[in-house]
Design an enzyme around this catalytic site. Sequence first.
Site, mmCIF file in Angstrom:
data_model
loop_
_atom_site.group_PDB
_atom_site.id
_atom_site.type_symbol
_atom_site.label_atom_id
_atom_site.label_comp_id
_atom_site.label_asym_id
_atom_site.label_seq_id
_atom_site.Cartn_x
_atom_site.Cartn_y
_atom_site.Cartn_z
ATOM 1 C CG ASP A 63 -0.102 -5.209 -15.621
ATOM 2 O OD1 ASP A 63 -0.457 -5.554 -16.977
ATOM 3 O OD2 ASP A 63 1.054 -4.412 -15.747
ATOM 4 C CB CYS A 73 -1.055 0.024 1.224
ATOM 5 S SG CYS A 73 -2.172 -1.138 0.815
ATOM 6 C CB CYS A 103 -10.432 -1.386 -2.927
ATOM 7 S SG CYS A 103 -9.905 -1.515 -4.724
ATOM 8 C CG ASP A 159 -16.351 -3.976 -5.972
ATOM 9 O OD1 ASP A 159 -15.516 -5.368 -5.989
ATOM 10 O OD2 ASP A 159 -14.919 -3.044 -6.376
ATOM 11 C CB CYS A 215 -8.904 -1.367 -11.802
ATOM 12 S SG CYS A 215 -9.600 -2.686 -11.219
ATOM 13 C CE LYS A 265 -2.129 -1.362 -13.611
ATOM 14 N NZ LYS A 265 -3.182 -1.618 -12.386
#
Lengths: 408, 116
Positions: A352, A128, A177, A214, A349, A385
């Site tokens: 990748d 993060c 998320c 989601d 999103c 990306k």
Amino acid sequence: MVKVLVLGARFGGLSAAYTLRRITDKNVEIKVINKSKYTYFRPAFPHLAVGYLEKKDIEINLEQELPKKDIEFQEGEVTKIDAKKKLVYYTTNGKEVKEDYDYLIIALGAHLSFEEIKGFEENGFSVCEPEYALKLRERLKNWDGGTIAIGSGKFHQGSNPKPEAPETWTPRADSACEGPVFELSIMLRGYFAKKGVLDKTKFIVFSPGEYLSDLSNENRSTVNGLYKSLGIELINGFVVKEIDKDKVISEDGKEIKADLTIILPPYSANPVLKNSTKDLVDDAGFVITNKYMQSINYPEVYAVGDSNAITVPKLGYLAVMSARVAATHLARTLGYNVEQEEYNPMVVCVADNPYENMAIEVNDNSWYGGNIKKATPSKIAHLKKEMFTKYYIWSKGDMALEKFLASW
Amino acid sequence: MVELSDEELKSLKKFIELLNIAENKYGLISLLEGILEDEKAVGKLLSHITSDEALSIISEKENMLKIIASIGDGLEEQNKVKINGLMSIWKATHDKDIQKGLSLVFTILKKLGSKF
């Protein structure tokens, strides 16, 4: 001269400042306050962890770049907002400073509540922040097989008062998320395959609620099918409480045996906001606004990105969109004739897998009642990306064309 | 000092206006600046442009133009060669140009096949 303070310089803060600068003239002073003079292309932190990119590849020096666009920059850590007196308090070089504003855009993000997880500092890993990603990189270098558990902590979402916006925009979420969890689960496979240890590695993915809630049922089924075919075990309803050397423990005492645990931490509201004017925020500490990201009780205050109660999940794409909405609304308030941007939430999103030259591109708004449910794996998605990362860095975060691209 | 005519000044003003739109509306000038600062990306781009593949495409420009022109001509004169059955296809294959065209198409197909 009108003075606009922007607090924070990640996707939301930078997009708001740049958009406002583009619309307004020199009669509007824009100043960004951020705790560091550096900001990063955050979706590439997992790439940092697997050694695909270096920190300098995804870094922007704000002190150097913002003044080039007539935006003032101040390094400082915001401690409190007094919305009644229109004052922001921050510390810089050990001194506490208070600064007034005519308009304020809050883009401070949420709080990554690592402290809620016992044993994280000693035994846990994350992606993060750059430092966590680099720590994980070191651990992965010596990986020669074993079990990896990847999951997210719970989301401390507010419920009262609600934003003045369509209720479908703010569904209840167990996790803030899970995109990075999904991305890591496929990216690490490519990384381990390259290292030649994939067949010695077992993956377990856990979620505090239902994994990727989601996304549409169809897309969730696709992911479940993919995980089954890859031998990845999925555990739902696992609310992480503690990370031990060789296991993860949930709040209700369940255990997952793991040699390495990677966690996207519990998300809670920014402590600065909890410490600010009470009726600026909801019961969890997220700013409550109308659909133009304007505070309900303090119309000269806007909130964008993760610090706003409206954005669910906490996603870069939504941060940028909310920033454009806020900036155009504020510009119109100041008398500039500009089209009002609208907020149309969508989960966008790209998960990748750079070492295998592919990615899964997700565009899904079914959670908000829409009918877009795309999740497409392709080589092109990986290329998109890479190009989007470059676009962010080349433009120094000023992604004026982003709304036409939507390739996160 | 260079003297500019009114016409040149007008063009220059228009050009500056366009640059302003490119930057103020789309951030394109600063994007270009960012690209130029990225030595690695510029290097990659230059090496792609000067690669054998790119150069061979450029050197084949004449042939590419011929193919494009032929397609254009064919579209304009599409009813010149009448095909309405197997017999007319067989007859058409006696035409020297069609023979050359078929030979070209089959050679391309052979090359395509060998790549996969």
